[in-house]
Design a protein around this motif. Structure first.
Motif, PDB file in Angstrom:
ATOM      1  N   LYS A 154       0.840  -1.199   0.000  1.00 27.01           N
ATOM      2  CA  LYS A 154       0.000   0.000   0.000  1.00 27.01           C
ATOM      3  C   LYS A 154       0.877   1.251   0.000  1.00 27.01           C
ATOM      4  O   LYS A 154       2.100   1.174   0.128  1.00 27.01           O
ATOM      5  CB  LYS A 154      -0.936  -0.004   1.199  1.00 27.01           C
ATOM      6  N   ASN A 155       0.215   2.393  -0.145  1.00 31.55           N
ATOM      7  CA  ASN A 155       0.922   3.676  -0.234  1.00 31.55           C
ATOM      8  C   ASN A 155       2.004   3.641  -1.313  1.00 31.55           C
ATOM      9  O   ASN A 155       3.113   4.143  -1.127  1.00 31.55           O
ATOM     10  CB  ASN A 155       1.541   4.051   1.113  1.00 31.55           C
ATOM     11  N   ILE A 156       1.677   3.033  -2.455  1.00 29.70           N
ATOM     12  CA  ILE A 156       2.645   2.905  -3.549  1.00 29.70           C
ATOM     13  C   ILE A 156       2.659   4.211  -4.353  1.00 29.70           C
ATOM     14  O   ILE A 156       1.635   4.654  -4.860  1.00 29.70           O
ATOM     15  CB  ILE A 156       2.274   1.733  -4.486  1.00 29.70           C
ATOM     16  N   ASN A 157       3.856   4.791  -4.440  1.00 25.79           N
ATOM     17  CA  ASN A 157       4.039   6.022  -5.204  1.00 25.79           C
ATOM     18  C   ASN A 157       5.332   5.925  -6.003  1.00 25.79           C
ATOM     19  O   ASN A 157       6.350   5.468  -5.476  1.00 25.79           O
ATOM     20  CB  ASN A 157       4.114   7.241  -4.279  1.00 25.79           C
ATOM     21  N   ILE A 201      10.524   6.014  -5.629  1.00 26.25           N
ATOM     22  CA  ILE A 201       9.639   4.905  -5.269  1.00 26.25           C
ATOM     23  C   ILE A 201       9.407   4.895  -3.755  1.00 26.25           C
ATOM     24  O   ILE A 201      10.348   4.986  -2.971  1.00 26.25           O
ATOM     25  CB  ILE A 201      10.243   3.552  -5.692  1.00 26.25           C
ATOM     26  N   LYS A 202       8.151   4.756  -3.374  1.00 26.92           N
ATOM     27  CA  LYS A 202       7.790   4.591  -1.961  1.00 26.92           C
ATOM     28  C   LYS A 202       6.632   3.606  -1.874  1.00 26.92           C
ATOM     29  O   LYS A 202       5.702   3.670  -2.669  1.00 26.92           O
ATOM     30  CB  LYS A 202       7.381   5.927  -1.329  1.00 26.92           C
ATOM     31  N   PHE A 203       6.710   2.674  -0.924  1.00 24.29           N
ATOM     32  CA  PHE A 203       5.582   1.770  -0.677  1.00 24.29           C
ATOM     33  C   PHE A 203       5.724   1.163   0.711  1.00 24.29           C
ATOM     34  O   PHE A 203       6.789   1.216   1.341  1.00 24.29           O
ATOM     35  CB  PHE A 203       5.498   0.666  -1.744  1.00 24.29           C
ATOM     36  N   THR A 204       4.637   0.599   1.208  1.00 27.59           N
ATOM     37  CA  THR A 204       4.606  -0.030   2.528  1.00 27.59           C
ATOM     38  C   THR A 204       4.192  -1.481   2.373  1.00 27.59           C
ATOM     39  O   THR A 204       3.226  -1.787   1.672  1.00 27.59           O
ATOM     40  CB  THR A 204       3.621   0.700   3.466  1.00 27.59           C
ATOM     41  N   ASN A 205       4.957  -2.377   3.037  1.00 30.21           N
ATOM     42  CA  ASN A 205       4.632  -3.801   3.030  1.00 30.21           C
ATOM     43  C   ASN A 205       4.794  -4.345   4.440  1.00 30.21           C
ATOM     44  O   ASN A 205       5.856  -4.215   5.054  1.00 30.21           O
ATOM     45  CB  ASN A 205       5.537  -4.559   2.063  1.00 30.21           C
ATOM     46  N   ASN A 206       3.714  -4.952   4.969  1.00 37.77           N
ATOM     47  CA  ASN A 206       3.722  -5.488   6.339  1.00 37.77           C
ATOM     48  C   ASN A 206       4.169  -4.426   7.343  1.00 37.77           C
ATOM     49  O   ASN A 206       5.011  -4.673   8.225  1.00 37.77           O
ATOM     50  CB  ASN A 206       4.622  -6.719   6.423  1.00 37.77           C
TER      51      ASN A 206
END
Length: 235
Positions: A180-183, A198-203
């Motif tokens: 989520k929060n993929i940019n 690149i930015k993203f959240t995993n777990n």
């Protein structure tokens, strides 16, 4: 007599100068070339495009006409993608001959739901992997700028360029890996995929990368770059 000739010449050149300035800065609107632009875009009989009037402005230094239209829609069956604008350059000589010779085409989308865009591409290309990707996408907005160049025969050259901005994306891989929060910013050129910011959240872990390049060479794919986070070291 000479004074009259000089006077008429000055009036003629003055009027011509004003006309050039008017068409360069203000231009005119017409729907005369809508059919030609549709032919440029519609390679598939089922792909349709809704065009408004096209604004034409003069580029006197390059002997070309800049054509632009806004508020356009691409339609394939029941799927629609809204475009911000379509721009192209038309040879001034071709207009004089009542033809339409374009050297390039720039298509810019509005902010589109990522899921809707993937669904549109899946419908037009019928690629299986896009079907699964569409199912996994939960959220996200995307803006795309596509630039195409044409040869003298009107065929698309291979030096295309695609710029993509993805905001607030979310992809769920069967509830096991929730991204989520993929940019990111993406530039595609000659089968090279260059990612920026690149930015993203995993777990619940935030990941980021300044640069990531993916290069396709025949059957092999090369990846160059880094992905970081503040909680662990990635190989």
């Amino acid at each position: 007599m000479k004074n009259n000739i000089t006077k008429y010449l000055l009036i003629t050149f003055g009027a011509l100068f004003i006309i050039i300035i008017y068409f360069s800065l203000i231009g005119i609107e017409t729907d005369k070339f809508n059919g030609k632009i549709k032919d440029k875009i519609s390679q598939n009989n089922q792909l349709d495009i809704q065009l408004k009037k096209i604004k034409l402005t003069l580029d006197p230094f390059n002997f070309k006409i800049n054509a632009k239209t806004i508020g356009t829609k691409l339609i394939y069956k029941k799927k629609t993608v809204e475009l911000e604008s379509i721009k192209t350059k038309i040879s001034l000589n071709s207009l004089i001959k009542n033809k339409f010779v374009s050297s390039n085409l720039v298509i810019s989308t509005r902010s589109v739901l990522l899921k809707d865009l993937v669904g549109f591409l899946r419908a037009t290309t019928n690629r299986t992997e896009l079907f699964y990707l569409e199912k996994l996408i939960e959220k996200g907005y995307v803006i795309i700028d596509l630039e195409l160049n044409f040869d003298e025969n009107g065929k698309i050259k291979k030096d295309y360029n695609v710029k993509v901005l993805l905001k607030d994306g979310k992809i769920n891989f069967l509830n096991r890996h929730n991204f989520k929060n993929i940019n990111f910013l993406l530039n595609v050129e000659n089968d090279d995929f260059i990612f920026k910011k690149i930015k993203f959240t995993n777990n619940n872990i935030d990941f980021f990368s300044d640069d990531l390049k993916i290069e396709k060479n025949k059957k092999e794919i090369f990846v160059e770059g880094n992905i970081k986070n503040k909680k662990s070291i990635l190989n």
